[in-house]
Motif scaffolding. Structure first.
Motif, PDB file in Angstrom:
ATOM      1  N   GLY A  27      -1.291  -0.848  -0.435  1.00 57.17           N
ATOM      2  CA  GLY A  27      -1.229  -1.072  -1.878  1.00 57.17           C
ATOM      3  C   GLY A  27      -1.031   0.265  -2.569  1.00 57.17           C
ATOM      4  N   ALA A  28      -1.097   0.211  -3.898  1.00 53.76           N
ATOM      5  CA  ALA A  28      -0.779   1.385  -4.728  1.00 53.76           C
ATOM      6  C   ALA A  28      -1.613   2.606  -4.370  1.00 53.76           C
ATOM      7  CB  ALA A  28      -0.973   1.015  -6.195  1.00 53.76           C
ATOM      8  N   GLY A  29      -2.773   2.388  -3.757  1.00 50.90           N
ATOM      9  CA  GLY A  29      -3.645   3.516  -3.419  1.00 50.90           C
ATOM     10  C   GLY A  29      -3.013   4.499  -2.451  1.00 50.90           C
TER      11      GLY A  29
ATOM     12  N   GLU B 198      -1.782   9.582  -4.122  1.00 56.16           N
ATOM     13  CA  GLU B 198      -1.745  11.032  -3.863  1.00 56.16           C
ATOM     14  C   GLU B 198      -0.326  11.582  -3.926  1.00 56.16           C
ATOM     15  OE1 GLU B 198      -4.513   9.501  -0.895  1.00 56.16           O
ATOM     16  OE2 GLU B 198      -5.001  11.596  -0.527  1.00 56.16           O
TER      17      GLU B 198
ATOM     18  N   PHE C 279      -2.482   0.423 -10.313  1.00 61.82           N
ATOM     19  CA  PHE C 279      -2.437  -0.591 -11.372  1.00 61.82           C
ATOM     20  C   PHE C 279      -3.789  -0.750 -12.051  1.00 61.82           C
ATOM     21  CE2 PHE C 279       1.799  -2.075 -10.817  1.00 61.82           C
ATOM     22  CZ  PHE C 279       2.097  -1.763  -9.501  1.00 61.82           C
ATOM     23  N   ARG C 280      -4.861  -0.792 -11.205  1.00 60.62           N
ATOM     24  CA  ARG C 280      -6.153  -1.196 -11.773  1.00 60.62           C
ATOM     25  C   ARG C 280      -7.178  -0.067 -11.819  1.00 60.62           C
ATOM     26  NH1 ARG C 280      -3.573  -4.995  -9.177  1.00 60.62           N
ATOM     27  NH2 ARG C 280      -3.161  -6.926 -10.286  1.00 60.62           N
TER      28      ARG C 280
ATOM     29  N   GLN D  77       2.775  -3.819  -0.638  1.00 58.19           N
ATOM     30  CA  GLN D  77       2.876  -4.439  -1.964  1.00 58.19           C
ATOM     31  C   GLN D  77       3.572  -3.470  -2.922  1.00 58.19           C
ATOM     32  OE1 GLN D  77      -1.108  -6.619  -2.954  1.00 58.19           O
ATOM     33  NE2 GLN D  77      -1.620  -4.914  -1.587  1.00 58.19           N
TER      34      GLN D  77
ATOM     35  N   HIS E  93       6.637  -7.212  -2.560  1.00 52.66           N
ATOM     36  CA  HIS E  93       6.852  -7.302  -4.011  1.00 52.66           C
ATOM     37  C   HIS E  93       8.172  -6.694  -4.450  1.00 52.66           C
ATOM     38  CE1 HIS E  93       2.219  -7.758  -4.671  1.00 52.66           C
ATOM     39  NE2 HIS E  93       2.792  -8.848  -4.193  1.00 52.66           N
TER      40      HIS E  93
ATOM     41  N   PHE F 222       4.845 -11.178 -12.344  1.00 53.10           N
ATOM     42  CA  PHE F 222       3.783 -12.181 -12.394  1.00 53.10           C
ATOM     43  C   PHE F 222       4.411 -13.546 -12.693  1.00 53.10           C
ATOM     44  CE2 PHE F 222       0.027  -9.756 -11.964  1.00 53.10           C
ATOM     45  CZ  PHE F 222       0.377  -8.484 -12.398  1.00 53.10           C
TER      46      PHE F 222
ATOM     47  N   GLY G 255      -5.621   1.096   0.625  1.00 60.83           N
ATOM     48  CA  GLY G 255      -5.241   1.409  -0.753  1.00 60.83           C
ATOM     49  C   GLY G 255      -4.864   0.206  -1.580  1.00 60.83           C
ATOM     50  N   THR G 256      -5.537  -0.928  -1.334  1.00 61.21           N
ATOM     51  CA  THR G 256      -5.274  -2.102  -2.170  1.00 61.21           C
ATOM     52  C   THR G 256      -6.587  -2.704  -2.647  1.00 61.21           C
ATOM     53  OG1 THR G 256      -4.256  -4.297  -2.289  1.00 61.21           O
ATOM     54  CG2 THR G 256      -5.073  -3.624  -0.132  1.00 61.21           C
ATOM     55  N   SER G 257      -6.570  -3.192  -3.892  1.00 62.08           N
ATOM     56  CA  SER G 257      -7.796  -3.780  -4.470  1.00 62.08           C
ATOM     57  C   SER G 257      -8.031  -5.166  -3.895  1.00 62.08           C
ATOM     58  CB  SER G 257      -7.652  -3.840  -5.998  1.00 62.08           C
ATOM     59  OG  SER G 257      -6.460  -4.542  -6.341  1.00 62.08           O
TER      60      SER G 257
ATOM     61  N   ASN H 194     -10.334   2.765   1.719  1.00 61.79           N
ATOM     62  CA  ASN H 194     -10.312   2.727   0.256  1.00 61.79           C
ATOM     63  C   ASN H 194     -11.506   3.536  -0.238  1.00 61.79           C
ATOM     64  OD1 ASN H 194     -10.420   1.870  -2.516  1.00 61.79           O
ATOM     65  ND2 ASN H 194      -9.259   0.049  -1.933  1.00 61.79           N
ATOM     66  N   PRO H 195     -11.341   4.317  -1.336  1.00 63.54           N
ATOM     67  CA  PRO H 195     -12.525   5.022  -1.845  1.00 63.54           C
ATOM     68  C   PRO H 195     -13.538   4.068  -2.476  1.00 63.54           C
ATOM     69  CG  PRO H 195     -10.555   5.623  -3.113  1.00 63.54           C
ATOM     70  CD  PRO H 195     -10.124   4.710  -2.026  1.00 63.54           C
TER      71      PRO H 195
ATOM     72  N   ALA I 140      -6.682   7.653   1.311  1.00 64.97           N
ATOM     73  CA  ALA I 140      -5.790   7.402   2.449  1.00 64.97           C
ATOM     74  C   ALA I 140      -5.133   8.693   2.938  1.00 64.97           C
ATOM     75  CB  ALA I 140      -4.710   6.401   2.030  1.00 64.97           C
TER      76      ALA I 140
HETATM   77  P1  OAD Z   1      -4.449  -1.663  -7.501  1.00 65.15           P
HETATM   78  O1  OAD Z   1      -4.245  -0.645  -8.556  1.00 65.15           O
HETATM   79  O2  OAD Z   1      -4.914  -3.042  -7.872  1.00 65.15           O
HETATM   80  O3  OAD Z   1      -5.511  -1.101  -6.445  1.00 65.15           O
HETATM   81  C1  OAD Z   1      -5.357   0.217  -5.955  1.00 65.15           C
HETATM   82  C2  OAD Z   1      -6.440   0.408  -4.913  1.00 65.15           C
HETATM   83  O4  OAD Z   1      -6.239   1.689  -4.336  1.00 65.15           O
HETATM   84  C3  OAD Z   1      -7.835   0.396  -5.510  1.00 65.15           C
HETATM   85  O5  OAD Z   1      -8.682  -0.400  -4.691  1.00 65.15           O
HETATM   86  C4  OAD Z   1      -8.263   1.870  -5.456  1.00 65.15           C
HETATM   87  O6  OAD Z   1      -9.660   1.998  -5.188  1.00 65.15           O
HETATM   88  C5  OAD Z   1      -7.477   2.339  -4.265  1.00 65.15           C
HETATM   89  N1  OAD Z   1      -7.167   3.776  -4.251  1.00 65.15           N
HETATM   90  C6  OAD Z   1      -7.025   4.615  -5.295  1.00 65.15           C
HETATM   91  N2  OAD Z   1      -6.711   5.866  -4.844  1.00 65.15           N
HETATM   92  C7  OAD Z   1      -6.648   5.776  -3.489  1.00 65.15           C
HETATM   93  C8  OAD Z   1      -6.365   6.693  -2.448  1.00 65.15           C
HETATM   94  N3  OAD Z   1      -6.084   7.977  -2.706  1.00 65.15           N
HETATM   95  N4  OAD Z   1      -6.398   6.248  -1.153  1.00 65.15           N
HETATM   96  C9  OAD Z   1      -6.695   4.949  -0.881  1.00 65.15           C
HETATM   97  N5  OAD Z   1      -6.957   4.016  -1.827  1.00 65.15           N
HETATM   98  C10 OAD Z   1      -6.942   4.440  -3.111  1.00 65.15           C
HETATM   99  O7  OAD Z   1      -3.089  -1.748  -6.669  1.00 65.15           O
HETATM  100  P2  OAD Z   1      -2.684  -2.851  -5.616  1.00 65.15           P
HETATM  101  O8  OAD Z   1      -3.870  -3.337  -4.840  1.00 65.15           O
HETATM  102  O9  OAD Z   1      -1.540  -2.333  -4.867  1.00 65.15           O
HETATM  103  O10 OAD Z   1       1.778  -6.553  -8.117  1.00 65.15           O
HETATM  104  O11 OAD Z   1      -2.188  -4.056  -6.581  1.00 65.15           O
HETATM  105  C11 OAD Z   1      -1.624  -5.190  -5.966  1.00 65.15           C
HETATM  106  C12 OAD Z   1      -0.543  -5.707  -6.859  1.00 65.15           C
HETATM  107  O12 OAD Z   1      -1.052  -5.923  -8.199  1.00 65.15           O
HETATM  108  C13 OAD Z   1       0.617  -4.754  -7.052  1.00 65.15           C
HETATM  109  O13 OAD Z   1       1.546  -4.848  -6.010  1.00 65.15           O
HETATM  110  C14 OAD Z   1       1.200  -5.258  -8.353  1.00 65.15           C
HETATM  111  C15 OAD Z   1      -0.088  -5.396  -9.140  1.00 65.15           C
HETATM  112  O14 OAD Z   1       0.060  -6.271 -10.199  1.00 65.15           O
HETATM  113  C16 OAD Z   1       2.962  -6.849  -8.741  1.00 65.15           C
HETATM  114  O15 OAD Z   1       3.507  -6.037  -9.440  1.00 65.15           O
HETATM  115  C17 OAD Z   1       3.483  -8.215  -8.450  1.00 65.15           C
END
Ligand code: OAD
Length: 243
Positions: free
Chosen positions: A22-24, A28, A34-35, A101, A119, A161, A187-189, A213-214, A231
């Motif tokens: 995921g975005a996490g 870096e 996103f969240r 994602q 995605h 969405f 790195g995904t919520s 994940n942190p 990560a």
């Molecule tokens: P989120 O922003 O929801 O979650 C990011 C996660 O990464 C969180 O759990 C953070 O704690 C974690 N994180 C932050 N920094 C990090 C690091 N350096 N190393 C590891 N983890 C870290 O992003 P996603 O889970 O990817 O969908 O969101 C899922 C989907 O929701 C996205 O693909 C997007 C969004 O809406 C669409 O656009 C359809």
């Protein structure tokens, strides 16, 4: 960093490794998540105003320009040690599947081969009406540009969405989650489905599930191992420890 010996043992004999990112993992590289409360995109912008077909129909120019800003930001970003470590790991196991994602193309740019983009990919553009990828279109001052075939608006080739996930990628992702020895959720919520159900699917099929994940997520209590931290720090050390 030290890892539980039984985890290293399990990972070192794993022949089939499936990873969900995921975005996490791109945090870096300077790409906003996103969240995350402060830096997350959804902390500053409203997804329903930018990342839905309705939003695009209502404000095509605004949505196109928001993605153009994200495309530029991503183009300037570089793969970070987390992306690189996954490329290294892929070279060492017979069956490595990277499900992402993320739409930032950083896994491909880092050199990952077997990537499933759940995605879509922000560097690809498609016709809003025909739903087919468009590789080039005549230079124009009009925003969004128009499809050279049908004249409809062009849009980023990402899942919004309320839109269906790409069928082929989704079934491949579920198959790779059911058939792996180990599954890493990095790195995904872990709240956006169906991606968030992949680690549970892997658990049901007997895989060892690891979360990196942190922060805690809905997966944390179910995972077999939880490696708390970034990560970009944990993955290179984990891959080094497996060498
Ligand atoms: P989120 O922003 O929801 O979650 C990011 C996660 O990464 C969180 O759990 C953070 O704690 C974690 N994180 C932050 N920094 C990090 C690091 N350096 N190393 C590891 N983890 C870290 O992003 P996603 O889970 O990817 O969908 O969101 C899922 C989907 O929701 C996205 O693909 C997007 C969004 O809406 C669409 O656009 C359809």
């Amino acid at each position: 960093m030290t890892f539980p010996p039984e985890l290293l043992q399990r990972l070192s004999i794993a022949q089939r490794v499936t990873v969900l990112t995921g975005a996490g993992v791109s945090a870096e590289s300077g790409v906003p998540t996103f969240r995350d409360a402060q830096t997350g995109l959804w902390a500053k912008f409203k997804p329903e105003e930018l990342a839905t077909p309705t939003a695009f129909r209502r404000e095509p120019r605004l949505v196109w320009e928001w993605y153009a800003w994200r495309r530029e930001l991503v183009a300037k970003a570089k793969p970070n040690p987390a992306h690189i470590a996954l490329v290294e790991w892929e070279k060492r196991v017979p069956a490595f599947t990277l499900i992402t994602q993320n739409v930032d193309d950083l896994h491909r740019r880092a050199g990952s081969r077997n990537v499933i983009e759940l995605h879509g990919n922000i560097t690809r553009t498609k016709c809003f009406d025909e739903n087919v990828v468009v590789k080039s279109w005549p230079e124009t001052a009009e925003i969004p540009p128009r499809c050279p075939r049908c004249g409809g608006f062009l849009r980023p080739d990402v899942v919004w969405f309320g839109e269906a996930m790409p069928e082929e990628e989704t079934s491949r992702a579920f198959a790779a989650s059911a058939q792996c020895d180990v599954f890493l959720s990095i790195g995904t919520s872990a709240i956006v489905h169906p991606a968030a159900s992949l680690p549970f699917h892997a658990l049901e099929h007997g895989a060892t599930v690891i979360e990196i994940n942190p922060d805690p997520t809905p997966l944390t209590d179910e995972a077999n191992y939880v490696l708390t931290g970034a990560a970009g720090v944990i993955l290179p050390e984990l891959v080094r420890a497996l060498a």
